[in-house]
Motif scaffolding. Structure first.
Motif, PDB file in Angstrom:
ATOM      1  N   ALA A  40     -20.979 -38.647  46.419  1.00  0.00           N
ATOM      2  CA  ALA A  40     -20.222 -38.873  47.644  1.00  0.00           C
ATOM      3  C   ALA A  40     -18.899 -39.583  47.357  1.00  0.00           C
ATOM      4  O   ALA A  40     -18.808 -40.415  46.445  1.00  0.00           O
ATOM      5  CB  ALA A  40     -21.052 -39.700  48.619  1.00  0.00           C
ATOM      6  N   ALA A  41     -17.893 -39.262  48.145  1.00  0.00           N
ATOM      7  CA  ALA A  41     -16.599 -39.922  48.009  1.00  0.00           C
ATOM      8  C   ALA A  41     -16.760 -41.429  48.161  1.00  0.00           C
ATOM      9  O   ALA A  41     -17.455 -41.906  49.060  1.00  0.00           O
ATOM     10  CB  ALA A  41     -15.629 -39.385  49.057  1.00  0.00           C
ATOM     11  N   GLY A  42     -16.133 -42.173  47.260  1.00  0.00           N
ATOM     12  CA  GLY A  42     -16.243 -43.619  47.272  1.00  0.00           C
ATOM     13  C   GLY A  42     -17.488 -44.136  46.589  1.00  0.00           C
ATOM     14  O   GLY A  42     -17.650 -45.353  46.436  1.00  0.00           O
ATOM     15  N   ASP A  43     -18.367 -43.236  46.170  1.00  0.00           N
ATOM     16  CA  ASP A  43     -19.598 -43.635  45.489  1.00  0.00           C
ATOM     17  C   ASP A  43     -19.936 -42.603  44.418  1.00  0.00           C
ATOM     18  O   ASP A  43     -21.047 -42.096  44.354  1.00  0.00           O
ATOM     19  CB  ASP A  43     -20.745 -43.774  46.487  1.00  0.00           C
ATOM     20  CG  ASP A  43     -22.003 -44.372  45.858  1.00  0.00           C
ATOM     21  OD1 ASP A  43     -21.874 -45.103  44.855  1.00  0.00           O
ATOM     22  OD2 ASP A  43     -23.102 -44.090  46.361  1.00  0.00           O
ATOM     23  N   ARG A  44     -18.955 -42.291  43.591  1.00  0.00           N
ATOM     24  CA  ARG A  44     -19.158 -41.304  42.541  1.00  0.00           C
ATOM     25  C   ARG A  44     -20.107 -41.866  41.485  1.00  0.00           C
ATOM     26  O   ARG A  44     -20.141 -43.079  41.230  1.00  0.00           O
ATOM     27  CB  ARG A  44     -17.838 -40.918  41.898  1.00  0.00           C
ATOM     28  CG  ARG A  44     -16.769 -40.443  42.878  1.00  0.00           C
ATOM     29  CD  ARG A  44     -17.153 -39.184  43.620  1.00  0.00           C
ATOM     30  NE  ARG A  44     -16.020 -38.673  44.408  1.00  0.00           N
ATOM     31  CZ  ARG A  44     -16.111 -37.671  45.263  1.00  0.00           C
ATOM     32  NH1 ARG A  44     -17.270 -37.070  45.480  1.00  0.00           N
ATOM     33  NH2 ARG A  44     -15.041 -37.263  45.924  1.00  0.00           N
ATOM     34  N   ARG A  45     -20.855 -40.960  40.857  1.00  0.00           N
ATOM     35  CA  ARG A  45     -21.853 -41.343  39.865  1.00  0.00           C
ATOM     36  C   ARG A  45     -21.683 -40.516  38.604  1.00  0.00           C
ATOM     37  O   ARG A  45     -21.216 -39.374  38.649  1.00  0.00           O
ATOM     38  CB  ARG A  45     -23.263 -41.132  40.421  1.00  0.00           C
ATOM     39  CG  ARG A  45     -23.540 -41.805  41.773  1.00  0.00           C
ATOM     40  CD  ARG A  45     -23.556 -43.305  41.648  1.00  0.00           C
ATOM     41  NE  ARG A  45     -23.795 -43.976  42.916  1.00  0.00           N
ATOM     42  CZ  ARG A  45     -24.982 -44.502  43.267  1.00  0.00           C
ATOM     43  NH1 ARG A  45     -26.025 -44.400  42.462  1.00  0.00           N
ATOM     44  NH2 ARG A  45     -25.108 -45.128  44.424  1.00  0.00           N
ATOM     45  N   MET A  46     -22.125 -41.074  37.477  1.00  0.00           N
ATOM     46  CA  MET A  46     -22.193 -40.363  36.208  1.00  0.00           C
ATOM     47  C   MET A  46     -23.633 -39.948  35.946  1.00  0.00           C
ATOM     48  O   MET A  46     -24.564 -40.722  36.185  1.00  0.00           O
ATOM     49  CB  MET A  46     -21.716 -41.266  35.061  1.00  0.00           C
ATOM     50  CG  MET A  46     -21.765 -40.618  33.678  1.00  0.00           C
ATOM     51  SD  MET A  46     -21.446 -41.807  32.346  1.00  0.00           S
ATOM     52  CE  MET A  46     -23.026 -42.698  32.309  1.00  0.00           C
ATOM     53  N   ILE A  47     -23.804 -38.729  35.437  1.00  0.00           N
ATOM     54  CA  ILE A  47     -25.145 -38.225  35.147  1.00  0.00           C
ATOM     55  C   ILE A  47     -25.560 -38.645  33.737  1.00  0.00           C
ATOM     56  O   ILE A  47     -24.863 -38.371  32.754  1.00  0.00           O
ATOM     57  CB  ILE A  47     -25.193 -36.695  35.273  1.00  0.00           C
ATOM     58  CG1 ILE A  47     -24.826 -36.281  36.693  1.00  0.00           C
ATOM     59  CG2 ILE A  47     -26.576 -36.169  34.904  1.00  0.00           C
ATOM     60  CD1 ILE A  47     -25.646 -36.935  37.766  1.00  0.00           C
ATOM     61  N   LEU A  48     -26.708 -39.297  33.659  1.00  0.00           N
ATOM     62  CA  LEU A  48     -27.312 -39.700  32.390  1.00  0.00           C
ATOM     63  C   LEU A  48     -28.744 -39.186  32.388  1.00  0.00           C
ATOM     64  O   LEU A  48     -29.417 -39.219  33.423  1.00  0.00           O
ATOM     65  CB  LEU A  48     -27.287 -41.227  32.259  1.00  0.00           C
ATOM     66  CG  LEU A  48     -27.876 -41.827  30.981  1.00  0.00           C
ATOM     67  CD1 LEU A  48     -26.978 -41.555  29.787  1.00  0.00           C
ATOM     68  CD2 LEU A  48     -28.085 -43.330  31.160  1.00  0.00           C
ATOM     69  N   THR A  49     -29.210 -38.704  31.247  1.00  0.00           N
ATOM     70  CA  THR A  49     -30.575 -38.207  31.172  1.00  0.00           C
ATOM     71  C   THR A  49     -31.365 -38.979  30.118  1.00  0.00           C
ATOM     72  O   THR A  49     -30.804 -39.692  29.296  1.00  0.00           O
ATOM     73  CB  THR A  49     -30.619 -36.703  30.812  1.00  0.00           C
ATOM     74  OG1 THR A  49     -30.254 -36.521  29.437  1.00  0.00           O
ATOM     75  CG2 THR A  49     -29.696 -35.897  31.705  1.00  0.00           C
ATOM     76  N   LYS A  50     -32.674 -38.803  30.195  1.00  0.00           N
ATOM     77  CA  LYS A  50     -33.564 -39.304  29.153  1.00  0.00           C
ATOM     78  C   LYS A  50     -34.371 -38.127  28.642  1.00  0.00           C
ATOM     79  O   LYS A  50     -34.931 -37.347  29.427  1.00  0.00           O
ATOM     80  CB  LYS A  50     -34.487 -40.402  29.686  1.00  0.00           C
ATOM     81  CG  LYS A  50     -35.131 -41.220  28.581  1.00  0.00           C
ATOM     82  CD  LYS A  50     -35.789 -42.470  29.148  1.00  0.00           C
ATOM     83  CE  LYS A  50     -36.198 -43.406  28.023  1.00  0.00           C
ATOM     84  NZ  LYS A  50     -36.828 -44.640  28.550  1.00  0.00           N
ATOM     85  N   ARG A  51     -34.436 -38.004  27.333  1.00  0.00           N
ATOM     86  CA  ARG A  51     -35.099 -36.860  26.716  1.00  0.00           C
ATOM     87  C   ARG A  51     -36.612 -37.029  26.750  1.00  0.00           C
ATOM     88  O   ARG A  51     -37.115 -38.154  26.646  1.00  0.00           O
ATOM     89  CB  ARG A  51     -34.614 -36.693  25.272  1.00  0.00           C
ATOM     90  CG  ARG A  51     -33.151 -36.310  25.182  1.00  0.00           C
ATOM     91  CD  ARG A  51     -32.614 -36.436  23.766  1.00  0.00           C
ATOM     92  NE  ARG A  51     -33.291 -35.574  22.823  1.00  0.00           N
ATOM     93  CZ  ARG A  51     -33.051 -34.282  22.656  1.00  0.00           C
ATOM     94  NH1 ARG A  51     -32.126 -33.694  23.405  1.00  0.00           N
ATOM     95  NH2 ARG A  51     -33.692 -33.566  21.753  1.00  0.00           N
ATOM     96  N   PRO A  52     -37.353 -35.940  26.855  1.00  0.00           N
ATOM     97  CA  PRO A  52     -38.814 -36.048  26.825  1.00  0.00           C
ATOM     98  C   PRO A  52     -39.313 -36.638  25.510  1.00  0.00           C
ATOM     99  O   PRO A  52     -38.714 -36.394  24.452  1.00  0.00           O
ATOM    100  CB  PRO A  52     -39.274 -34.592  26.981  1.00  0.00           C
ATOM    101  CG  PRO A  52     -38.131 -33.888  27.648  1.00  0.00           C
ATOM    102  CD  PRO A  52     -36.901 -34.561  27.119  1.00  0.00           C
ATOM    103  N   SER A  53     -40.377 -37.373  25.573  1.00  0.00           N
ATOM    104  CA  SER A  53     -40.916 -38.029  24.372  1.00  0.00           C
ATOM    105  C   SER A  53     -41.537 -37.039  23.404  1.00  0.00           C
ATOM    106  O   SER A  53     -41.741 -37.360  22.231  1.00  0.00           O
ATOM    107  CB  SER A  53     -41.957 -39.078  24.776  1.00  0.00           C
ATOM    108  OG  SER A  53     -43.004 -38.480  25.516  1.00  0.00           O
ATOM    109  N   ARG A  54     -41.833 -35.826  23.872  1.00  0.00           N
ATOM    110  CA  ARG A  54     -42.466 -34.842  23.000  1.00  0.00           C
ATOM    111  C   ARG A  54     -41.474 -34.061  22.141  1.00  0.00           C
ATOM    112  O   ARG A  54     -41.893 -33.284  21.263  1.00  0.00           O
ATOM    113  CB  ARG A  54     -43.286 -33.864  23.831  1.00  0.00           C
ATOM    114  CG  ARG A  54     -42.453 -33.001  24.761  1.00  0.00           C
ATOM    115  CD  ARG A  54     -43.301 -32.062  25.591  1.00  0.00           C
ATOM    116  NE  ARG A  54     -42.501 -31.271  26.509  1.00  0.00           N
ATOM    117  CZ  ARG A  54     -42.104 -31.696  27.696  1.00  0.00           C
ATOM    118  NH1 ARG A  54     -42.431 -32.907  28.108  1.00  0.00           N
ATOM    119  NH2 ARG A  54     -41.386 -30.913  28.487  1.00  0.00           N
ATOM    120  N   LEU A  55     -40.186 -34.223  22.368  1.00  0.00           N
ATOM    121  CA  LEU A  55     -39.206 -33.462  21.604  1.00  0.00           C
ATOM    122  C   LEU A  55     -39.196 -33.906  20.148  1.00  0.00           C
ATOM    123  O   LEU A  55     -39.393 -35.079  19.835  1.00  0.00           O
ATOM    124  CB  LEU A  55     -37.806 -33.636  22.206  1.00  0.00           C
ATOM    125  CG  LEU A  55     -37.554 -32.973  23.558  1.00  0.00           C
ATOM    126  CD1 LEU A  55     -36.100 -33.200  23.977  1.00  0.00           C
ATOM    127  CD2 LEU A  55     -37.855 -31.473  23.513  1.00  0.00           C
TER     128      LEU A  55
END
Length: 203
Positions: A40-55
């Motif tokens: 949303a405008a005024g509340d932009r976010r960055m996408i961060l992920t966590k990888r599965p533990s089985r990889l």
């Protein structure tokens, strides 16, 4: 300018236009990642992920959407493809606002980070459970955390740690987010190529 305003598209374009990124011209496997900004405008976010533990590779680690280049693929193409595959966000080449410095990993990859605008589409995210265990929306205040630097016996370079909630995110992800913070939020052209990874990530 407030931190939140610095994550608007025009502000990021201006900040990245002033930044002269550095390429690593070395042999190595190539990869690309997206510092994807939206919400949303005024509340932009960055996408961060966590990888599965089985990889097999880097299980359970924090990561930005991204991966290896396919044969014949450019780094920008790989970045946008991986963004769509991992978290279901579709962006166009024109949504790549700029890039940060290449980062060479201990495992032999050269990672090229791109800042990608995904607008108001975060609500449409659909993760690939084979690639992503958890997805986080990281606000400007969380991005703007002072890094920690740790010395290790195995290297004369400092290990960088980006504090995120109750965790510490190491390079390469921690280094890339730190440079994004410096360049976009503070207009400081900080280099991160010489920041070290922890030993557990050298494989």
């Amino acid at each position: 300018m407030a931190e939140e305003s610095r994550l608007e598209r025009d502000a990021m374009v201006a900040a990245l236009a002033d930044f002269e990124y550095r390429e690593l011209r070395v042999d190595g496997r190539r990869a690309a990642v997206a510092v994807a900004i939206g919400g949303a405008a005024g509340d932009r976010r960055m996408i961060l992920t966590k990888r599965p533990s089985r990889l097999r590779a880097h299980p359970g680690q924090f990561a930005l959407p991204g991966g290896s280049l396919d044969p014949g693929e450019t780094a920008p193409q790989a970045c946008l493809r991986e963004l769509a595959e991992e978290v279901g966000l579709t962006a166009e080449p024109s949504d790549i606002l700029g890039r940060l410095d290449d980062y060479g990993t201990r495992s032999g990859y050269v990672i090229t980070p791109f800042v990608v605008w995904v607008g108001d589409t975060l609500s449409t995210m659909t993760i690939d459970p084979g690639e992503v265990a958890t997805v986080y929306e990281v606000d400007a205040a969380e991005i703007d955390s002072d890094p920690r630097f740790v010395s290790i016996e195995e290297s004369d370079k400092p290990v960088v740690q980006w504090p995120f909630r109750t965790s510490l995110v190491h390079a390469p992800t921690g280094a890339i987010v730190h440079q994004f913070r410096e360049v976009v939020l503070h207009r400081r052209h900080t280099r991160v190529a010489d920041f070290e990874q922890p030993v557990f990530a050298w494989r």
